[in-house]
Design an enzyme around this catalytic site. Structure first.
Site, short mmCIF file in Angstrom:
data_model
loop_
_atom_site.label_atom_id
_atom_site.label_comp_id
_atom_site.label_asym_id
_atom_site.label_seq_id
_atom_site.Cartn_x
_atom_site.Cartn_y
_atom_site.Cartn_z
N GLU A 125 10.81 1.05 -25.59
CA GLU A 125 10.47 -0.36 -25.85
C GLU A 125 10.83 -0.75 -27.28
O GLU A 125 11.30 -1.86 -27.52
CB GLU A 125 8.98 -0.62 -25.59
CG GLU A 125 8.49 -0.26 -24.19
CD GLU A 125 9.27 -0.94 -23.06
OE1 GLU A 125 9.92 -1.98 -23.31
OE2 GLU A 125 9.25 -0.41 -21.93
N GLN B 293 -10.35 -19.37 27.73
CA GLN B 293 -9.63 -18.58 26.73
C GLN B 293 -8.18 -18.36 27.15
O GLN B 293 -7.27 -18.49 26.35
CB GLN B 293 -10.31 -17.23 26.59
CG GLN B 293 -11.69 -17.35 26.01
CD GLN B 293 -11.77 -16.63 24.70
OE1 GLN B 293 -11.46 -15.46 24.63
NE2 GLN B 293 -12.15 -17.32 23.67
N ASP C 248 16.80 -1.70 -16.11
CA ASP C 248 17.56 -2.32 -17.21
C ASP C 248 19.05 -2.31 -16.89
O ASP C 248 19.75 -3.29 -17.10
CB ASP C 248 17.35 -1.54 -18.51
CG ASP C 248 15.94 -1.68 -19.04
OD1 ASP C 248 15.25 -2.63 -18.63
OD2 ASP C 248 15.53 -0.83 -19.86
ZN ZN Z 1 13.59 -1.12 -20.55
#
Ligand code: ZN
Ligand code: ADP
Ligand code: MG
Length: 646
Positions: free
Chosen positions: A457, A163, A532
């Site tokens: 929206e 190992q 945004d």
């Molecule tokens: Zn928006």
């Protein structure tokens, strides 16, 4: 409340079962090997113990007696025969019984018996024979008590060192290339041009390379200079890696693939030695292809950019250049590389004699998308209503990888609902999932939040429908998805390669639609529109600094790709203070003009805003057909190319 039209999270569908990406799998054989080692050692160990017990007890039925008892029996004249082997005495009595005893070592049997008072006379009646100690059983019985623990400890030590050595060798051999190799005989991993849809120009370019690898003599005889390097450029997921593997598959040559980031490790000098190793291996296997994926990780322009000069990267890059220059013309090794950031590459890489062949792979257009979908539909079960053409129409901007994961998501949706066939509805839902992330139905909005989101929206959607150059709306929803509280899905009528200034202006106005609607209706704004605003401000800035779309700044590109300053090198290569102030002023002007246009839309169509928002609060989602009907009913004409109802 994001507008997820153009910037999409690039969903790359690379599962471990991806048949076209089999290179990154963990080999289950290794796991078995591990348990196999452990298991077989344990079995051997147990067998040893069992053998010991069997052999050690095989003398059962033979009674053990002490030497003095044996001596007594000899005196009585009961003993017929004694076999001596080493210190073991095996006595056979007159009546056939047998016994076993152990005498002191170093002293002969006769002496021992005499010591116990057996007379020489009596002794002569016994048939004494000496057997040399030996035989497997003898040794085993005597040594096993020591050997078994030793074997066990030995095994433990061996296992632990193994190992450690594993870890050690990794440290010792870090200079070796980590390239994954696939050889031409490997049918399972083989990819050919047939597995790749679209990308016709790229395939055409690359078939020349295939030709050379297959038939180098033809080219060398005529004195043609064979390209050494081919650079594949294109957006993520457009199939660059796939194409490179297909070239190897078509030509039937060995394929050495390594990712640029694998060159760059902690230790300085490792990258360069990996490069040397890789090229050495490839030359041995010639004809062959070396493929450096994501080469921008090492090939960034030297001496510029972030990190203040990464020595390691530069050395690696230099080594690649040295190796490429060192090729003999008939070496039959071709270096391919892929990147989605050709703009940041070091010019030295692009010089003739290096990656002078450049192949651009574009995002697939509608027809290509349909073909890619068909390729990934090969092994799936579909219902009769499935129409891949329609899916292709609805997925502009999707890369090959996105389409792959769309198909996969659709299959998962169908399987989750225990259906055996994928329906069109599954595909449509998968589009949105790939674009926007999964729906978060558990995310429950309060009544007020729902209202704000609905108007937000609706604002985006209304502005997008009224302004001439904005993309038409496909769907509005206030069911949150990914990070967005709600979304408006708008898709261009046809695929776009370039965008005009008017489109940018309208895009910014649409982005501001959410903000403006919140302000107009509630007299207040929330944190919702922050994304945004960021997106639209960045777009306005690009218009001014990159695309020459501001009248005040004029036809100047101030920033090149990757944020490099092109004009007005002041202190630290920044723009001069005056230009910088002018840019800020222009960005501000564009934003406030856009806001003005958005407000104009709301002034003219305030009622429609209410209609859309109310409907959203009721149903949470408005599909294209219903939305178009609302527009027409309120005197807003549909855009050219948009038909009412599908
Ligand atoms: Zn928006
Ligand atoms: P890149 O290297 O350009 O980022 P990949 O070659 O890794 O992209 O592509 C990822 C996956 O997307 C591929 O394994 C394949 O399944 C799919 N894919 C991409 N482009 C195409 C295409 N033109 N045809 C078929 N499948 C594609
Ligand atoms: Mg790739």
């Amino acid at each position: 409340m994001e507008q997820p039209t153009k910037k999409r999270p690039g969903g790359k569908g690379k599962g471990p079962q991806d048949p076209l990406n089999p290179m990154k799998q963990i080999d289950p054989k290794n796991i078995w090997k591990f348990f196999g080692n452990m298991g077989s050692s344990a079995v051997i160990f147990i067998l040893l113990i069992v053998a010991y017990i069997i052999i050690a007890t095989s003398s059962a039925g033979i009674t053990k007696v002490s030497v003095s008892e044996l001596a007594g029996s000899v005196v009585k004249g009961d003993v017929k025969e004694i076999v001596v082997s080493g210190n073991m005495l095996e006595a056979t009595y007159q009546d056939g019984r047998k016994s076993e005893s152990t005498k002191e070592s170093d002293i002969a049997l006769s002496q021992t018996l005499l010591n116990y008072g057996v007379t020489a006379e009596k002794l002569s009646l016994v048939n004494i024979s000496v057997k040399e100690p030996g035989g497997f059983g003898y040794w085993f019985i005597n040594l096993a008590p020591f050997l078994i623990p030793l074997v066990f400890i030995g095994f433990l030590v061996w296992y632990l060192t193994k190992q450690m050595r594993g870890a050690g060798t990794q440290a010792m051999t870090f200079g070796q290339s980590k390239a994954r190799i696939s050889f031409p005989g490997d049918k399972k991993q083989r990819v050919t041009f047939k597995d790749i849809a679209g990308a016709k120009e790229a395939k055409q370019e690359l078939s020349e390379i295939v030709d050379f690898l297959k038939n180098p003599k033809k080219f060398i005889d005529i004195g043609a200079q064979i390209p050494k390097g081919v650079l594949l450029m294109g957006a993520p997921g457009t199939g660059k890696t796939l194409l490179a593997r297909a070239v190897a598959g078509e030509a039937g040559v060995a394929f050495f693939s390594i990712s640029g980031s694998e060159f760059v490790e902690m230790f300085v000098g490792v990258g360069a030695s990996r490069v040397r190793d890789l090229f050495r291996m490839a030359k041995q296997a010639a004809p062959s292809i070396i493929f450096v994926d994501e080469i921008d990780a090492v090939g960034r322009a030297r001496g510029a950019g972030t990190g203040g000069g990464n020595d390691e990267r530069e050395q690696t890059l230099n080594q690649i250049l040295v190796e490429m220059d060192g090729f003999e013309p008939n070496e039959k090794v071709i270096v391919m590389a892929a990147t989605n950031r050709p703009d940041v590459l070091d010019p030295a890489l692009l010089r003739p004699g290096r990656f002078d062949r450049r192949v651009t792979i574009d995002l697939p257009d509608r027809k290509d998308r349909e073909e890619i979908l068909a390729i990934h539909a090969r092994k799936k079960q579909f219902g009769e209503d499935v129409n891949l053409k329609l899916v292709a129409e609805r997925t502009p901007g999707f890369s090959g990888a996105d389409l792959y994961s769309l198909m996969n998501e659709a299959a998962i949706l169908a399987a989750r609902e225990d259906r055996v066939k994928i329906t069109q509805y599954d595909l449509i839902r998968a589009i949105e999932k790939v674009m926007l992330g999964p729906e978060r139905k558990s995310h429950i909005l309060s009544k007020k939040e729902k209202e704000v989101t609905a108007y937000h929206e609706a604002g985006h959607a209304l502005v997008a429908s009224v302004l001439e150059h904005a993309d038409p709306v496909h769907k509005i929803s206030i069911i949150s998805r990914g990070r967005a509280a709600g979304y408006v899905l708008h898709l261009p009528i046809e695929d776009k390669r370039i965008q005009s200034r008017n489109e940018f202006f309208d895009d910014i106005a649409v982005s501001l639609g959410g903000y403006a609607a919140e302000k107009l209706i509630f007299g207040d704004v929330t944190t919702g529109p922050s994304n945004d605003l960021q997106v639209s401000t960045a777009l306005a800035r690009d218009m001014v600094t990159k695309y020459g779309m501001s009248d005040k700044i004029g036809v100047l590109a101030l920033e090149g790709a990757g944020g490099r300053t092109l004009f007005g090198n002041g202190v630290n290569g920044e723009m001069s203070e005056k230009i910088s102030a002018d840019v800020d002023g222009e960005v501000q002007r564009i934003m406030s003009e856009a806001m003005g246009r958005t407000n104009m839309v709301f002034k003219d169509y305030r009622k429609v805003l209410d209609v859309i928002a109310k409907r959203l609060i009721e149903t949470e989602t408005i599909e294209r057909a219903e939305f178009d009907a609302i527009l027409v009913a309120n005197g807003i004409s549909l855009k050219e190319g948009v038909k009412l109802a599908e």
